[in-house]
Design an enzyme around this catalytic site. Sequence first.
Site, PDB file in Angstrom:
ATOM      1  N   CYS A   2       0.829  -1.212   0.000  1.00  0.00           N
ATOM      2  CA  CYS A   2       0.000   0.000   0.000  1.00  0.00           C
ATOM      3  C   CYS A   2       0.864   1.264   0.000  1.00  0.00           C
ATOM      4  O   CYS A   2       1.956   1.289   0.566  1.00  0.00           O
ATOM      5  CB  CYS A   2      -0.888   0.032   1.232  1.00  0.00           C
ATOM      6  SG  CYS A   2      -1.918  -1.418   1.360  1.00  0.00           S
ATOM      7  N   ARG A  27       5.375   0.499  -5.870  1.00  0.00           N
ATOM      8  CA  ARG A  27       5.240  -0.419  -4.742  1.00  0.00           C
ATOM      9  C   ARG A  27       4.308  -1.582  -5.059  1.00  0.00           C
ATOM     10  O   ARG A  27       4.277  -2.560  -4.337  1.00  0.00           O
ATOM     11  CB  ARG A  27       4.695   0.340  -3.525  1.00  0.00           C
ATOM     12  CG  ARG A  27       5.610   1.448  -3.058  1.00  0.00           C
ATOM     13  CD  ARG A  27       4.870   2.441  -2.199  1.00  0.00           C
ATOM     14  NE  ARG A  27       4.522   1.910  -0.898  1.00  0.00           N
ATOM     15  CZ  ARG A  27       5.256   2.068   0.198  1.00  0.00           C
ATOM     16  NH1 ARG A  27       6.376   2.735   0.135  1.00  0.00           N
ATOM     17  NH2 ARG A  27       4.868   1.569   1.348  1.00  0.00           N
ATOM     18  N   TRP A  76      -2.690  -2.772  -1.805  1.00  0.00           N
ATOM     19  CA  TRP A  76      -2.382  -4.129  -2.218  1.00  0.00           C
ATOM     20  C   TRP A  76      -3.081  -5.054  -1.222  1.00  0.00           C
ATOM     21  O   TRP A  76      -2.810  -5.024  -0.026  1.00  0.00           O
ATOM     22  CB  TRP A  76      -0.877  -4.377  -2.217  1.00  0.00           C
ATOM     23  CG  TRP A  76      -0.589  -5.696  -2.842  1.00  0.00           C
ATOM     24  CD1 TRP A  76      -0.825  -6.049  -4.131  1.00  0.00           C
ATOM     25  CD2 TRP A  76      -0.072  -6.850  -2.205  1.00  0.00           C
ATOM     26  NE1 TRP A  76      -0.468  -7.358  -4.335  1.00  0.00           N
ATOM     27  CE2 TRP A  76      -0.008  -7.874  -3.182  1.00  0.00           C
ATOM     28  CE3 TRP A  76       0.354  -7.145  -0.908  1.00  0.00           C
ATOM     29  CZ2 TRP A  76       0.462  -9.155  -2.898  1.00  0.00           C
ATOM     30  CZ3 TRP A  76       0.818  -8.406  -0.638  1.00  0.00           C
ATOM     31  CH2 TRP A  76       0.879  -9.397  -1.619  1.00  0.00           C
ATOM     32  N   ASN A 100      -1.872   1.595   5.875  1.00  0.00           N
ATOM     33  CA  ASN A 100      -0.861   0.735   5.260  1.00  0.00           C
ATOM     34  C   ASN A 100      -0.327  -0.187   6.347  1.00  0.00           C
ATOM     35  O   ASN A 100       0.146   0.272   7.365  1.00  0.00           O
ATOM     36  CB  ASN A 100       0.271   1.600   4.694  1.00  0.00           C
ATOM     37  CG  ASN A 100       1.423   0.765   4.165  1.00  0.00           C
ATOM     38  OD1 ASN A 100       1.247  -0.418   3.859  1.00  0.00           O
ATOM     39  ND2 ASN A 100       2.582   1.378   4.056  1.00  0.00           N
ATOM     40  N   GLY A 101      -0.414  -1.496   6.127  1.00  0.00           N
ATOM     41  CA  GLY A 101       0.099  -2.441   7.120  1.00  0.00           C
ATOM     42  C   GLY A 101      -0.984  -3.385   7.574  1.00  0.00           C
ATOM     43  O   GLY A 101      -1.992  -3.566   6.895  1.00  0.00           O
ATOM     44  N   GLU A 488      23.953 -18.918   0.243  1.00  0.00           N
ATOM     45  CA  GLU A 488      23.755 -17.602  -0.356  1.00  0.00           C
ATOM     46  C   GLU A 488      24.496 -16.523   0.450  1.00  0.00           C
ATOM     47  O   GLU A 488      25.085 -15.599  -0.118  1.00  0.00           O
ATOM     48  CB  GLU A 488      22.254 -17.297  -0.442  1.00  0.00           C
ATOM     49  CG  GLU A 488      21.884 -15.913  -0.935  1.00  0.00           C
ATOM     50  CD  GLU A 488      22.408 -15.580  -2.343  1.00  0.00           C
ATOM     51  OE1 GLU A 488      22.915 -16.467  -3.040  1.00  0.00           O
ATOM     52  OE2 GLU A 488      22.328 -14.387  -2.716  1.00  0.00           O
ATOM     53  N   LYS A 492      27.347 -14.037  -1.052  1.00  0.00           N
ATOM     54  CA  LYS A 492      27.229 -12.566  -0.997  1.00  0.00           C
ATOM     55  C   LYS A 492      28.495 -11.969  -0.386  1.00  0.00           C
ATOM     56  O   LYS A 492      29.007 -10.973  -0.860  1.00  0.00           O
ATOM     57  CB  LYS A 492      26.018 -12.141  -0.138  1.00  0.00           C
ATOM     58  CG  LYS A 492      24.674 -12.291  -0.787  1.00  0.00           C
ATOM     59  CD  LYS A 492      24.280 -11.182  -1.731  1.00  0.00           C
ATOM     60  CE  LYS A 492      24.459 -11.520  -3.162  1.00  0.00           C
ATOM     61  NZ  LYS A 492      23.820 -12.612  -3.802  1.00  0.00           N
ATOM     62  N   GLU A 495      31.409 -12.211  -2.835  1.00  0.00           N
ATOM     63  CA  GLU A 495      31.393 -11.418  -4.060  1.00  0.00           C
ATOM     64  C   GLU A 495      31.475  -9.915  -3.817  1.00  0.00           C
ATOM     65  O   GLU A 495      32.047  -9.212  -4.636  1.00  0.00           O
ATOM     66  CB  GLU A 495      30.215 -11.786  -4.974  1.00  0.00           C
ATOM     67  CG  GLU A 495      28.852 -11.445  -4.483  1.00  0.00           C
ATOM     68  CD  GLU A 495      27.758 -11.871  -5.469  1.00  0.00           C
ATOM     69  OE1 GLU A 495      28.013 -11.985  -6.672  1.00  0.00           O
ATOM     70  OE2 GLU A 495      26.627 -12.084  -5.007  1.00  0.00           O
ATOM     71  N   HIS A 511      32.565 -33.133   9.079  1.00  0.00           N
ATOM     72  CA  HIS A 511      33.133 -34.087   8.118  1.00  0.00           C
ATOM     73  C   HIS A 511      34.314 -33.485   7.375  1.00  0.00           C
ATOM     74  O   HIS A 511      34.602 -33.872   6.246  1.00  0.00           O
ATOM     75  CB  HIS A 511      32.047 -34.551   7.141  1.00  0.00           C
ATOM     76  CG  HIS A 511      30.935 -35.285   7.833  1.00  0.00           C
ATOM     77  ND1 HIS A 511      31.077 -36.576   8.307  1.00  0.00           N
ATOM     78  CD2 HIS A 511      29.703 -34.887   8.192  1.00  0.00           C
ATOM     79  CE1 HIS A 511      29.956 -36.944   8.910  1.00  0.00           C
ATOM     80  NE2 HIS A 511      29.109 -35.928   8.858  1.00  0.00           N
ATOM     81  N   LYS A 612      27.033  -8.687 -14.371  1.00  0.00           N
ATOM     82  CA  LYS A 612      25.645  -8.896 -13.938  1.00  0.00           C
ATOM     83  C   LYS A 612      25.030 -10.071 -14.670  1.00  0.00           C
ATOM     84  O   LYS A 612      24.243 -10.827 -14.139  1.00  0.00           O
ATOM     85  CB  LYS A 612      24.843  -7.609 -14.194  1.00  0.00           C
ATOM     86  CG  LYS A 612      23.398  -7.668 -13.729  1.00  0.00           C
ATOM     87  CD  LYS A 612      23.297  -7.774 -12.218  1.00  0.00           C
ATOM     88  CE  LYS A 612      21.880  -7.923 -11.720  1.00  0.00           C
ATOM     89  NZ  LYS A 612      21.850  -8.459 -10.335  1.00  0.00           N
TER      90      LYS A 612
HETATM   91  C1  AGP Z   1      24.688 -13.364  -7.540  1.00  0.00           C
HETATM   92  O1  AGP Z   1      24.866 -12.321  -6.677  1.00  0.00           O
HETATM   93  C2  AGP Z   1      25.548 -13.359  -8.733  1.00  0.00           C
HETATM   94  N1  AGP Z   1      25.567 -12.113  -9.378  1.00  0.00           N
HETATM   95  C3  AGP Z   1      25.426 -14.595  -9.623  1.00  0.00           C
HETATM   96  O2  AGP Z   1      25.680 -15.705  -8.840  1.00  0.00           O
HETATM   97  C4  AGP Z   1      24.103 -14.812 -10.375  1.00  0.00           C
HETATM   98  O3  AGP Z   1      23.088 -15.170  -9.494  1.00  0.00           O
HETATM   99  C5  AGP Z   1      24.309 -15.903 -11.416  1.00  0.00           C
HETATM  100  O4  AGP Z   1      25.285 -15.473 -12.340  1.00  0.00           O
HETATM  101  C6  AGP Z   1      23.048 -16.271 -12.148  1.00  0.00           C
HETATM  102  O5  AGP Z   1      22.537 -15.193 -12.847  1.00  0.00           O
HETATM  103  P1  AGP Z   1      21.083 -15.238 -13.444  1.00  0.00           P
HETATM  104  O6  AGP Z   1      20.125 -15.333 -12.330  1.00  0.00           O
HETATM  105  O7  AGP Z   1      20.961 -13.989 -14.247  1.00  0.00           O
HETATM  106  O8  AGP Z   1      21.005 -16.473 -14.292  1.00  0.00           O
END
Ligand code: AGP
Length: 617
Positions: A2, A27, A76, A100-101, A488, A492, A495, A511, A612
């Site tokens: 919302c 939003r 929403w 909102n909420g 994940e 993060k 990277e 292990h 990216k």
């Molecule tokens: C994640 O932070 C990375 N930039 C990378 O692992 C990414 O998720 C991966 O290259 C897959 O990309 P995609 O989702 O565009 O296929």
Amino acid sequence: MCGIVGYVGQRPAVDVLLRGLRRLEYRGYDSAGVAFFRGSKIEIQKSEGKLENVEKLINQFPESAEARCGIGHTRWATHGKPTTQNAHPHRTGHVVLVHNGIIENYQEIKRDLVHRGHQPVSETDSELFGFLVFEKMESGKSLKTAVAESFREVTGACSVVVMSEKEPGTVVGVRNGSPLVAAVDPKGGVILASDAQPLLEYTREVVFLEHGDLVLGTSSGISFSDLKTGATVSRSTSVLDWSPAALDKQGYDHYMLKEIFEQPSAMVDTLNGLLDRASAESFPLAAQPAVELLNTAERIVIVACGTAWHASLMGKYWLEKWARVPVSVELASEFRYRDPAIDKRTLVIGVSQSGETADTLAVITELRKKGFPTIAVTNTRGSTLAREAQAAVFTNAGPEIGVAATKTFTVQMLTLLCFAAFLGKRRGQSADADEIFSQTLRLPHLLSGYLDVRSPLRQAIRETAKKLLNLRGFFFIGRGYCFPLALEAALKLKEIAYVHAEGYAAGELKHGPIAMIDQDIAVIVLAPNDAWREKTFSNLEEVKARGAQVLGIGNPRDESLRKVSHFWIPLPEMEIHESLIPFVLTPVIQLLSYEFAVLKGTDIDKPRNLAKSVTVE
Ligand code: AGP
């Protein structure tokens, strides 16, 4: 989610409201409305669907241009369907409000109101608040007092803006969770909104309300008070001196941070695209080619890379648990050169933010050509993956500029959760589906309540990152849903902060990797209150006994976890089904890596060596 705008001043109020609501469209919403004063009476125009519908209604009232005070809303739907009747603003007698909420105790409030002879006309929790204010004003209280007293009767994170025909030219707003921003209009008057965007057209000097603040606006000025005590409070003004680039980042220092904070709205937009929001069913996937493919799948293979692979691993937990369908999650780069034993009853799902990742694309293209049923789950319309797969399902996270995937991870998980719950219902395996669905709809609101740049959670994460910064290495461990999250979290951190981190299933540590543990290694234990917490706790003790610096992340009331950990980040307090906990933990692990990267001074949005979209194998 919302969006709220309120205005009182010298400008044409309806114009301010509509322009403001346009800026809040990002939003996500499924109905909209505005209310404005015509003399001493309040006129409400609202409609399901887009803001254009409201504009058409308004155009029939040329005198609306005279209004100088009003409130507007994009809704929403969470409680009740996205209909005109459920759209805001809501009226109770002379009281009109937008909200909102979530009002968590709405059932008790409704029962009491009905008992006292009131008849709510919508299915929303929001309308009930108007009755509380109305009753109090009828007993002689001012709008401000009535709003404050009514707020003390509701639980849940929300914000409201209220007007009354008994006090024309006054808007009262409260922030108690969901954000609310206020500004003095340089031309005289006050404007309120759910975020700063609608205000920037008029001023750069804004006040971000704190939790528990009440704001009162009239054409002659603004005042703030404490909701509980009623005492006047002063709130400092932030000057949003945003360059065009910063404006694009909406004031955030990095796109990554902005995108972490956009997760609630990314969830809303994704659910809007995925579900038939008019249906009374839970998890009603909107009719589309992918649904038939899902329905007939006897086995599912999900192929992906990087973060998308982690989201897919999470999807496996839900799909197997609820839909009882065997799922294997494959690294696309490995799968494409294997000779996998799959048959045509196997549905192959390619998950990719960009839809251009070479390895994922290669698998989907090849298997589709061989006649396998294939679905693309992607954030990019028109991408090659979307065109190559037999059916495409879009995650509507909006553009993700930061190279590190954040909001797209969340919406990929959300999409797979919806697939799993939908199939589970079809196959009669998902007993909790209704409850999980209503909680899923509420999640964006709950998350936006704690995802706030100034939140104590963010401060705690920042302070913890400072303390751990110089350690030699980092292990994230978790079980169940927390295992893909551990993977994940480590990705993060690697990277964007360029530090060595690994994600492990907590039970696997002994292990091998436990040999690395000493006082220079941090072990970050993801141990929320779920079915795996006890087992994870034992693994924590094992690494602590070997000297690891332990950071516990868990339920805020988990005293034993807090005490045993050297460092501690409590998750936000919320009652939530354990299958939805990943959505609460995700921003925490993302923010942790973000704060590390800030301290390290890395190029957060464009980390070295990364692209990216990985269009080469
Ligand atoms: C994640 O932070 C990375 N930039 C990378 O692992 C990414 O998720 C991966 O290259 C897959 O990309 P995609 O989702 O565009 O296929």
